[in-house]
Each structure stands twice: as C-alpha cells, then as structure tokens.
Design a protein around this motif. Structure first.
Motif, PDB file in Angstrom:
ATOM      1  N   SER A   3       0.726  -1.069   0.058  1.00  0.00           N
ATOM      2  CA  SER A   3       0.034   0.088   0.165  1.00  0.00           C
ATOM      3  C   SER A   3       0.842   1.159  -0.087  1.00  0.00           C
ATOM      4  O   SER A   3       2.050   1.197   0.236  1.00  0.00           O
ATOM      5  CB  SER A   3      -1.113  -0.073   1.165  1.00  0.00           C
ATOM      6  OG  SER A   3      -0.098   0.099   2.697  1.00  0.00           O
ATOM      7  N   ALA A   4       0.179   2.183  -0.595  1.00  0.00           N
ATOM      8  CA  ALA A   4       1.006   3.665  -0.434  1.00  0.00           C
ATOM      9  C   ALA A   4      -0.090   4.634  -0.233  1.00  0.00           C
ATOM     10  O   ALA A   4      -0.850   4.579  -0.553  1.00  0.00           O
ATOM     11  CB  ALA A   4       1.837   3.707  -1.780  1.00  0.00           C
ATOM     12  N   PHE A   5       0.559   5.774   0.258  1.00  0.00           N
ATOM     13  CA  PHE A   5      -0.095   7.191   0.519  1.00  0.00           C
ATOM     14  C   PHE A   5       0.420   8.297  -0.727  1.00  0.00           C
ATOM     15  O   PHE A   5       1.601   8.274  -0.718  1.00  0.00           O
ATOM     16  CB  PHE A   5      -0.030   7.450   1.722  1.00  0.00           C
ATOM     17  CG  PHE A   5      -0.706   6.638   2.833  1.00  0.00           C
ATOM     18  CD1 PHE A   5      -1.921   5.761   2.581  1.00  0.00           C
ATOM     19  CD2 PHE A   5      -0.485   6.903   4.369  1.00  0.00           C
ATOM     20  CE1 PHE A   5      -2.528   5.177   3.441  1.00  0.00           C
ATOM     21  CE2 PHE A   5      -1.146   6.164   5.127  1.00  0.00           C
ATOM     22  CZ  PHE A   5      -2.243   5.094   4.858  1.00  0.00           C
ATOM     23  N   LEU A   6      -0.637   8.899  -1.132  1.00  0.00           N
ATOM     24  CA  LEU A   6      -0.333  10.113  -1.749  1.00  0.00           C
ATOM     25  C   LEU A   6       0.432  11.274  -1.117  1.00  0.00           C
ATOM     26  O   LEU A   6       0.220  11.399   0.118  1.00  0.00           O
ATOM     27  CB  LEU A   6      -1.767  10.735  -2.248  1.00  0.00           C
ATOM     28  CG  LEU A   6      -1.436  11.907  -3.130  1.00  0.00           C
ATOM     29  CD1 LEU A   6      -0.956  11.419  -4.916  1.00  0.00           C
ATOM     30  CD2 LEU A   6      -2.874  12.585  -3.611  1.00  0.00           C
ATOM     31  N   GLN A   7       1.324  11.649  -1.657  1.00  0.00           N
ATOM     32  CA  GLN A   7       2.466  12.803  -1.271  1.00  0.00           C
ATOM     33  C   GLN A   7       1.996  14.043  -1.732  1.00  0.00           C
ATOM     34  O   GLN A   7       1.332  14.156  -2.767  1.00  0.00           O
ATOM     35  CB  GLN A   7       3.856  12.393  -1.477  1.00  0.00           C
ATOM     36  CG  GLN A   7       4.255  11.223  -1.071  1.00  0.00           C
ATOM     37  CD  GLN A   7       4.315  11.020   0.326  1.00  0.00           C
ATOM     38  OE1 GLN A   7       3.685  10.239   0.998  1.00  0.00           O
ATOM     39  NE2 GLN A   7       5.323  11.860   1.122  1.00  0.00           N
ATOM     40  N   THR A  62       3.532   2.742   2.419  1.00  0.00           N
ATOM     41  CA  THR A  62       3.077   2.806   3.790  1.00  0.00           C
ATOM     42  C   THR A  62       4.112   2.098   4.825  1.00  0.00           C
ATOM     43  O   THR A  62       4.387   2.212   5.991  1.00  0.00           O
ATOM     44  CB  THR A  62       1.780   2.463   4.235  1.00  0.00           C
ATOM     45  OG1 THR A  62       1.675   1.026   3.838  1.00  0.00           O
ATOM     46  CG2 THR A  62       0.842   3.138   3.303  1.00  0.00           C
ATOM     47  N   MET A  63       4.596   0.852   4.349  1.00  0.00           N
ATOM     48  CA  MET A  63       5.627  -0.038   5.073  1.00  0.00           C
ATOM     49  C   MET A  63       7.081  -0.049   4.549  1.00  0.00           C
ATOM     50  O   MET A  63       7.495  -0.660   5.260  1.00  0.00           O
ATOM     51  CB  MET A  63       5.067  -1.677   4.903  1.00  0.00           C
ATOM     52  CG  MET A  63       3.650  -1.569   5.290  1.00  0.00           C
ATOM     53  SD  MET A  63       3.283  -2.080   6.699  1.00  0.00           S
ATOM     54  CE  MET A  63       1.310  -1.990   6.514  1.00  0.00           C
ATOM     55  N   ILE A  74      -3.889   0.364  -2.610  1.00  0.00           N
ATOM     56  CA  ILE A  74      -3.286  -0.949  -2.589  1.00  0.00           C
ATOM     57  C   ILE A  74      -2.846  -1.253  -3.994  1.00  0.00           C
ATOM     58  O   ILE A  74      -3.400  -0.946  -5.153  1.00  0.00           O
ATOM     59  CB  ILE A  74      -4.218  -1.940  -2.046  1.00  0.00           C
ATOM     60  CG1 ILE A  74      -5.617  -1.976  -2.716  1.00  0.00           C
ATOM     61  CG2 ILE A  74      -4.450  -1.679  -0.290  1.00  0.00           C
ATOM     62  CD1 ILE A  74      -6.454  -2.888  -2.040  1.00  0.00           C
ATOM     63  N   TYR A  75      -1.899  -2.402  -4.013  1.00  0.00           N
ATOM     64  CA  TYR A  75      -1.710  -3.090  -5.193  1.00  0.00           C
ATOM     65  C   TYR A  75      -1.147  -4.348  -5.399  1.00  0.00           C
ATOM     66  O   TYR A  75      -0.742  -4.949  -4.247  1.00  0.00           O
ATOM     67  CB  TYR A  75      -0.427  -1.983  -5.940  1.00  0.00           C
ATOM     68  CG  TYR A  75       0.784  -1.794  -5.267  1.00  0.00           C
ATOM     69  CD1 TYR A  75       0.891  -0.595  -4.288  1.00  0.00           C
ATOM     70  CD2 TYR A  75       1.913  -2.889  -5.047  1.00  0.00           C
ATOM     71  CE1 TYR A  75       1.928  -0.505  -3.254  1.00  0.00           C
ATOM     72  CE2 TYR A  75       2.759  -2.695  -4.285  1.00  0.00           C
ATOM     73  CZ  TYR A  75       3.009  -1.454  -3.133  1.00  0.00           C
ATOM     74  OH  TYR A  75       4.073  -1.195  -2.420  1.00  0.00           O
TER      75      TYR A  75
END
Ligand code: CDP
Ligand code: MG
Length: 669
Positions: free
Chosen positions: A600-604, A612-613, A635-636
C-alpha cells in the motif's frame, strides 16, 4: 476441462504398438534391469543422465512393471505444471490406459487421478502441500525428484523433508509391541538431474550412489555471434530465416525468455513466412511455455508435415523437462526469466520475474537439443566472450525467492525453516522479511507461533496474501466477488493484454469495464461481462469478444477452473462462497486490503506515492485504470521495476481502511 488432454499422441491400440517400439529404442532401455535393481537395493539413488534418454517417462514404468514399487504409488515431481501434465499424458498412452487411471497427475488447481493410480506426476509444490495431510507421504513407495538441478524452492524443501521421512519410515522399530502396531512401509528416493552437479545431492544423502545414464548425443556445431545483439527477438527472426533458406530440412528450436517474446517472434515469423517464394518449404510455428493450457502444445510432439519446417518457440522448459523430437537447429537467445526476491529498500519484499542472461549449464543443454537425432547446429545470439562470463549454474531458488508461503506451510508441519537440514540455507534477512509479512497478515503471532488464522490460510492453494483476502471476505460478506477477483490474479497469465504500442486502443476498447475505484473492480466487471457473453454466445463469439477488448481468453477460462477449486476449498472450511455484496465495493476493497496491507502507499503532497510499510516512492503503472488519478491511498498487486518503480493492479482505498483493519499499528512494532 476444456483443453482436451488426451489427444496428444493419442493412445489407441494401433498407435500403442508404435509407442512400445519407441520405448524399446530409448537409450535407457538397455539398462532397465540394472536400474531397477539399483533402486531396489539403495534407499537413495542419484540418477544422472542426458536429456531425452528416457529417465522421466521410463523409470516409473520400469518400477511399476517389475513390481519393484510394491503396492504403493510412484510419485514423479516436476518444477513446472505443463511438464507434469504432458508427461502424464505421454506415459498414460505408453501404458495404453486412459489418463487419470493408472497414470495420473496432480498440479495446483487441477488433478487427474483415481484410486487405481500407480504413477503420479506432480509439481514439487503439490507434494510439499500433501505433507500437510500426510506428513510421512505414506501412500508413496517411491518418490522420484526430477529436474533436481533446477533447485526450486519446493524441490529443496522436499529433498530436506524426504531425508527426515525416510529416517522414520525405513527404520524398523525394535520394541516388539510397536513392531506389531507399525506396518513397515519403506520409502525409496530417486533424485534425477540433467547436469553434472550430482555430488552435492549425493553428499546430502550420506554419499548416495550416483548412476549415470548415457544418452544418444550427436555432435553439435556451435556458432557464436561476432557482435553482441541488442534486440534478440529480431536477431532470432533473421537467424531463423537464414537457416530456413540455406540449410537442409530439420526443425528449428528457438529459446526465448518468456511468453511475450514468444508471441512477438511468432507474429513476425508468420508475417515474413507468408512472403517467401513458392519453392521454399512452409513454416509451421509451435510454442511451448509454462503458462500454456494442457493440450495446447500437442503439435510440438507431432512429426512435421511434408515440405514443412517446424519452428518451435520455447522457454527453458525445452532445455531438459521436455524433449522435442525432430530438432536439428537450435537458436539460443541466451536469455531466460528468473524469479528473484526484492527485499531491500522496498518495504515488504516480493518476487519478481527478471529477464537475465542464462548460465553456462543452460547454454550447453540448449545446444545439446540440436544433436538428438543426428549432427546439429546451434546458433548462439551472443558472443563467445559473453558465454565465458556466464555463471556456471543457476543459484538455488531458496537463496533468491520469497519464503513467505513456504514458511507458513512449514509452520503448519511444526517445522521452522531455520531448523531444517537444507542443502543451502537462506540468509536471515529473507527469513525475517517473510516472518514479518506473515505477522502483518496475522498468520503468526508476536512469538512467531502459528495462529488459527494462519493455519486456515495455509489450507488454501493460494499465496498467503490472497488467502487472507478470501478469509476476510467472509466477515465482509463478499466471498463470491473476492473469489472472482482472486481467481484471475492467481491465473498463470495476465487478463489485460498489455502491449505498449496498443495501449491507447486497448484502454479505449476496455472503457466499458473501467471502475472508478481501480483495477480490481475493473477485473470484476470483465468477469461479469464475460459470463454474460458465455451464456448467450458460443466459443467463437467469446473468442472474438476477448480479442476485441484486448483480453486474454486463456486467463478467463483458467480463472473459472481456479474459482471452482477455490469454491470447493471454501466449502471444506465452511465458508459460504455464495455470499455476495452486490455492488458494495467498500466491503470488497476492505477484504482485499486485509491481504494487500503491505502493498500500500499514500499520496504525497508532490503527487507521488510513498509506501506505507517501506520507503520507496512509486508510480502507478500506465496500464492501470488509475494511471493519471490522484487518490489518497492505494493498494496494489505487485511492483515492477523498469526505469522507475511501478505499482500494477491498483485500487483506491480510504486511508481509514488501514486503521480499521489494524494494519498500520503493526507497521512499527
Ligand atoms: O527424462 P529424459 O530427458 O531422460 O527423457 P524423457 O522425458 O523420458 O523422454 C524420453 C522420450 O520420450 C523423448 O525422446 C521424447 O521425445 C519422448 N516424449 C514424447 O514424445 N512426448 C512427451 N510428452 C514426453 C516424452
Ligand atoms: Mg526428464
């Protein structure tokens, strides 16, 4: 299943006589009695032999026919499922029996066997899975570990477990009471390898005896290219037509790294072959790669028609696992695909397939394929210097692949990878990365002990991340939809045909399936549309529909097989697979997030996404529905490395989802 398995070298009374003659002519046939005796007399036998000598197809039949295997089943393990299925088809034909009767196979999501089955070809992954229900593999009297030189992760785990199992099964207990109770059920182990690195296997099994089977190898003249080639597909095409116009009849075998290259070379050879003058022979193209459906490659084994040159496009599956008759010329691109675990700097690690140079032992195997029936020629599309710098043999998978799924399975057997007697020990970093993933998935607890959830996850024939999503779907009330999506993700090829030059056309054609939340629900829309087409239209209509929308039909039909297997697995675990959330996308994405929390990743603020991890900055893959979108959190399914790190198979989720499923609190602990 749709691809009919039984038409390869069809077993009829008339063809069987021919098959029996062929069997007798194999190089291994002369040593038959001696081989059976050796295997009977030794607990472990290491069998080395040239490819095509008859090891894989004949040894199990010799053991069966001579009675040496007793009342138990003979298992023959293979690293690849196409090899397991096509070998079973061949051997069933040689036994003049229907596939699935005395000769069967078992691969993930597909099995053909019956209580009568005496010879079973299975993938190394399947037999490791069988350990869960039968820790001593007691139904087998002989286990043949084939293609051991490939050193796949599952083969290494099997080799380790077999040593332990044999210790238990072949040891007659001395206590008289126990002796009465315990039925003596010894196990014979045969390790088969195509390359000359047998010493290591022998040493691992207390200096087991090594037997060498001679093949029928004719000289092969090897040519290297003088300069290094930048485009091996184009260069392979040119070399093929040079052979085709200048050389005497004989089939051509071209080694390529993977399916995409095979498909692109096939297209260009077809195009040029149509423009050849009439006095040149016809070209018949066949292909052979791991993701093919059973039966799809049957013409590879048939003799070429008159005035026709067969051109076989294959991955390294044709190096040793499968021998193709009639080949006189080999073109070797020098490339292969290798699974590799990227653990560093990426947060949760994952496996990726990288195209890379082959090893010397592969190059020699590939050349050898030209000399089976007479003198042959091998054209290497790389320089002699490049050959000299190649590694000797591939690095064992256990040292370069994700251990997550294996560690989970071992935990279910009460085994810890660190404590196993292995031929090669992975480094602590990849073990701890796998443990971390399992912990994030709630499969193990803080003390690295298996949780009930982890045990349940291991029962699914799925990657742990996917199994986690299926289990979560039960609470979320969307098991039906999650199974639809996971089936597609577990298929051996991608659903969306992604050719860079047709990306716009494809995206336009698939517009109707697009779902605003991203690729997972887009997949679901495709499945729903496909099932509508399937109920109204015939086979041709389905094919045309897939072509028009740039969809891989093979993936869809494979996915529907997988889905029925998964439904059965759910049934066994009393999970109602029929529960549907309709259009409740929130529940669906939440279930997926349980599995994919680590991906998973958050928008910057600057518009990029940060894991995220982990610490990597990633972009959404151009083939994704969400490609130009800016959403707060994603999520991907996987990351791909090219010049940048791309996330593929992406969906948008609420940031709060991660808090709800408790994923982020685990991150830092
Ligand atoms: O294992 P090894 O490389 O020693 O040989 P094998 O796989 O037992 O193959 C022996 C022979 O059977 C080869 O010459 C193949 O051409 C033939 N064969 C076949 O015609 N069709 C298959 N599906 C498998 C093997
Ligand atoms: Mg073999």
């Amino acid at each position: 299943m749709e691809g009919d398995n039984q038409n390869i070298n069809g077993a009829g009374p008339s063809t069987n006589g021919l098959l029996q003659d062929q069997r007798k002519l194999l190089p291994i046939a002369r040593g038959r009695d001696a081989l059976v005796r050796e295997i009977q007399e030794n607990d472990v036998t290491i069998l080395l032999g040239e490819t095509g000598s008859g090891k894989t197809t004949q040894i199990p039949q010799y053991l069966l026919e001579s009675g040496a295997s007793g009342s138990g089943i003979i298992a023959v393990t293979q690293p690849r499922r196409v090899a397991a299925t096509s070998l079973a088809v061949r051997v069933a034909a040689e036994q003049n029996d229907k596939l699935g009767k005395r000769v069967g196979y078992s691969v993930r999501f597909d099995e053909r066997s019956s209580p009568e089955t005496r010879i079973k070809y299975l993938t190394d992954g399947m037999i490791v899975r069988e350990l869960l229900s039968d820790p001593l593999l007691s139904q087998y009297s002989v286990i043949i570990v084939d293609e051991a030189h490939e050193r796949t992760l599952r083969t290494d785990l099997l080799i380790s477990n077999l040593k332990m199992i044999q210790g238990k099964r072949n040891h007659r207990s001395t206590g008289s009471k126990e002796k009465e109770k315990e039925k003596f059920n010894p196990l014979k182990i045969v390790i088969m390898s195509a390359t000359l690195d047998a010493e290591k296997f022998s040493m691992f099994y207390q200096n087991a005896k090594i037997i060498y089977v001679k093949g029928r190898q004719h000289p092969v003249k090897v040519y290297h290219s003088l300069e290094s080639q930048t485009d091996y597909v184009e260069s392979a095409m040119r070399t093929f037509f040079q052979i085709h116009t200048d050389q005497t009849p004989g089939d051509v075998l071209i080694f390529l790294p993977g399916q995409e290259d095979i498909e692109s070379l096939e297209k260009s050879i077809r195009l040029f072959a149509n423009q050849l003058p009439h006095d040149v022979m016809d070209v018949l193209i066949c292909s052979m790669y791991a993701a093919q459906a059973p039966g799809q490659n049957s013409k590879v084994f048939l003799p070429s028609p008159a005035r026709t040159r067969k051109c076989i496009l294959a991955t390294n599956i044709a190096e040793t696992s499968i021998t193709i008759p009639g080949v006189k010329y080999v073109i070797d691109t020098g490339m292969c695909k290798e699974k590799r675990y990227l653990a560093r700097n990426t947060g949760g690690g994952f496996d990726t397939l990288l195209t890379r140079a082959i090893t010397k032992s592969s190059a020699m195997q590939r050349a050898g394929r030209a000399g089976r029936e007479g003198m042959g020629l091998c054209f290497r599309l790389y320089t002699e210097d490049a050959f000299d710098t190649m590694d000797l043999s591939p690095e064992p998978e256990i040292l370069r692949c994700s251990l997550t799924s294996s560690i989970l399975q071992l935990k279910c057997l009460n085994q810890d990878l660190e404590d196993l007697d292995l031929m090669d020990m992975p480094d602590t970093e990849s073990i701890s990365s796998a443990l971390k993933t399992l912990w994030l998935l709630d499969a193990i607890d803080q003390n690295k002990e298996l949780t009930p959830l982890g045990r349940q996850m291991a029962l699914f024939p799925l990657e742990p991340v996917h199994a986690r999503a299926v289990i979560a779907s039960r609470e979320q009330g969307c098991t039906s939809e999650v199974l639809d999506i996971i089936s597609v993700l577990s298929a051996s090829s991608k659903l969306f045909v992604d050719v860079a030059e047709h990306r716009e056309a494809a995206s336009e054609a698939r517009r109707m399936f697009r779902h605003a939340s991203g690729d997972h629900l887009t997949i679901l829309n495709v499945i729903r549309a496909y099932s509508d087409i399937s109920t109204t239209g015939g086979k041709a209509a389905r094919r045309e529909w897939c072509r028009k929308h740039f969809l891989n039909e093979k993936t869809l039909s494979e996915a529907s097989e997988i889905r029925s297997q998964l439904r059965q697995a759910c049934g066994r675990m009393r999970i109602d697979w029929n529960v549907s959330c309709g259009d409740g996308e929130g529940q669906l994405l939440k279930s997926l997030a349980y599995g994919l929390a680590q991906n998973s990743a958050f928008l910057q603020p600057d518009g990029s996404y940060k894991q995220t991890m982990g610490h990597s900055v990633i972009k959404i893959h151009p083939g994704s529905v969400l490609c130009d979108k800016k959403v707060p959190a994603i999520i991907y399914d996987e990351l791909i490395y090219t010049n940048q790190i791309y996330a593929r198979g992406v969906s948008s989720v609420q940031k709060s989802t991660f808090t709800a499923i408790g994923a982020l609190n685990r991150r830092s602990s």
